[in-house]
Design a protein around this motif. Structure first.
Motif, PDB file in Angstrom:
ATOM      1  N   GLU A  45       0.827  -1.218   0.000  1.00  0.00           N
ATOM      2  CA  GLU A  45       0.000   0.000   0.000  1.00  0.00           C
ATOM      3  C   GLU A  45       0.857   1.263   0.000  1.00  0.00           C
ATOM      4  O   GLU A  45       0.460   2.308   0.493  1.00  0.00           O
ATOM      5  N   CYS A 153      -0.968   5.037   0.504  1.00  0.00           N
ATOM      6  CA  CYS A 153      -2.386   5.118   0.131  1.00  0.00           C
ATOM      7  C   CYS A 153      -3.090   3.835   0.581  1.00  0.00           C
ATOM      8  O   CYS A 153      -2.856   2.761   0.004  1.00  0.00           O
ATOM      9  N   LEU A 154      -3.898   3.940   1.619  1.00  0.00           N
ATOM     10  CA  LEU A 154      -4.627   2.769   2.108  1.00  0.00           C
ATOM     11  C   LEU A 154      -5.758   2.417   1.155  1.00  0.00           C
ATOM     12  O   LEU A 154      -6.383   3.290   0.556  1.00  0.00           O
ATOM     13  N   ASN A 156      -8.670   1.329   1.778  1.00  0.00           N
ATOM     14  CA  ASN A 156     -10.006   1.705   2.249  1.00  0.00           C
ATOM     15  C   ASN A 156     -10.147   3.212   2.478  1.00  0.00           C
ATOM     16  O   ASN A 156     -11.011   3.665   3.211  1.00  0.00           O
ATOM     17  N   SER A 157      -9.234   3.988   1.853  1.00  0.00           N
ATOM     18  CA  SER A 157      -9.269   5.440   2.036  1.00  0.00           C
ATOM     19  C   SER A 157      -9.013   6.145   0.703  1.00  0.00           C
ATOM     20  O   SER A 157      -8.287   5.636  -0.150  1.00  0.00           O
ATOM     21  N   LEU A 158      -9.611   7.331   0.566  1.00  0.00           N
ATOM     22  CA  LEU A 158      -9.390   8.140  -0.632  1.00  0.00           C
ATOM     23  C   LEU A 158      -8.231   9.112  -0.445  1.00  0.00           C
ATOM     24  O   LEU A 158      -7.835   9.803  -1.385  1.00  0.00           O
ATOM     25  N   GLU A 159      -7.702   9.177   0.777  1.00  0.00           N
ATOM     26  CA  GLU A 159      -6.613  10.100   1.079  1.00  0.00           C
ATOM     27  C   GLU A 159      -5.274   9.375   1.092  1.00  0.00           C
ATOM     28  O   GLU A 159      -5.176   8.222   1.491  1.00  0.00           O
ATOM     29  N   CYS A 160      -4.225  10.078   0.659  1.00  0.00           N
ATOM     30  CA  CYS A 160      -2.861   9.548   0.675  1.00  0.00           C
ATOM     31  C   CYS A 160      -1.976  10.497   1.485  1.00  0.00           C
ATOM     32  O   CYS A 160      -2.270  11.682   1.599  1.00  0.00           O
TER      33      CYS A 160
END
Length: 282
Positions: A45, A153-154, A156-160
């Motif tokens: 990730e 960048c996970l 399950n997330s839209l944020e990095c």
């Protein structure tokens, strides 16, 4: 579901981001190929922004630019000296070549010295090319690039988020190291070219060109390698020290030759000093 195969091309003039699992190592035995992605992520990730910048291609541009600059500089000095006598440079050509470097063998008439210097240059350029090639972003092969995946960048997330902790202190350490070897080498090469332009000595000019190109290539390789591989200040210093050691190979080879045969080294030193006084004296 893990995407595999080849991702579709996305075209358009508007600014957009296309993130996919095209990084290395891949979680799949059949990694995703994506030529239009703006960011590639791996199995951990961790992601890396893609771009079309080719370090090797720009290295060629750098070398061509350096050679052109040297030619223009040398011809300018010759032209100016024709109409107005330029001040002499009261520095020995042997000292400018490097008193404890194999490069001063080039201002002697010893063929073994020439071979040692050629071997030194070959080894140093070989290492620099390796570092430059490994600084290229390459998502097509496993472990072919040492580029550090610095963005997390996970799934399950839209944020990095950027995981690097580099600061001005690390870059300051890098420039201090560069100031102790490549930069002085470039300056010494420039002074040799200046002396050669006044004294009209090709050998002095040739050695000056080698020093300028070598120093420029050392700084270029060092900068792109630390930019590619480091995530912290300590990593910047560590990688800079490794590349600094490569720039010292000519000194180490000279030290080795003195250990093996001290009279031979002293003989070449005296011959180089004679050349400095008699031939490249201005």
């Amino acid at each position: 579901t893990q995407l595999t195969g080849e991702a579709p091309e996305i075209e358009g003039e508007e600014k957009w981001k296309f993130i996919s699992d095209c990084g290395s190592p891949s979680a799949s035995s059949s990694p995703l190929t994506c030529t239009s992605c703006t960011r590639c992520c791996n199995a951990d990730e961790k992601c890396l922004d893609t771009n079309e910048f080719s370090v090797m291609q720009w290295t060629i541009y750098l070398l061509v630019g350096v050679v052109l600059f040297i030619v223009i500089f040398g011809l300018s000095m010759i032209g100016i000296h024709k109409y107005k006598e330029l001040p002499p440079l009261n520095r020995s050509a042997r000292v400018l070549c490097g008193e404890k470097s194999t490069y001063f063998f080039l201002i002697t008439s010893n063929y073994l010295g020439y071979l040692i210097t050629l071997a030194t240059i070959t080894v140093q350029v070989y290492f620099f090319v390796i570092f430059i090639k490994k600084s290229e972003k390459d998502f097509s092969k496993e472990n072919d690039s040492v580029f550090s995946y610095s963005i997390r960048c996970l799934r399950n997330s839209l944020e990095c988020e950027d995981s690097t902790s580099k600061s001005w202190e690390g870059y300051l350490g890098f420039f201090i190291l560069m100031s102790s070897m490549p930069i002085p080498e470039i300056l010494r090469g420039g002074l040799l070219i200046y002396k050669a332009s006044i004294a009209r000595r090709f050998r002095c000019a040739f050695i000056g060109i080698i020093l300028v190109i070598h120093g420029s290539l050392a700084m270029w390789a060092s900068w792109f390698y630390i930019m590619a591989t480091t995530q912290s200040d300590t990593e910047i210093i560590k990688d800079a020290v490794i590349l600094f050691i490569v720039t010292q190979i000519d000194d180490r080879f000279f030290a080795l030759s003195e250990i093996i045969n001290p009279p031979w080294g002293e003989k070449l030193r005296k011959e180089a000093e004679i050349y400095s006084v008699v031939e490249c004296y201005k």
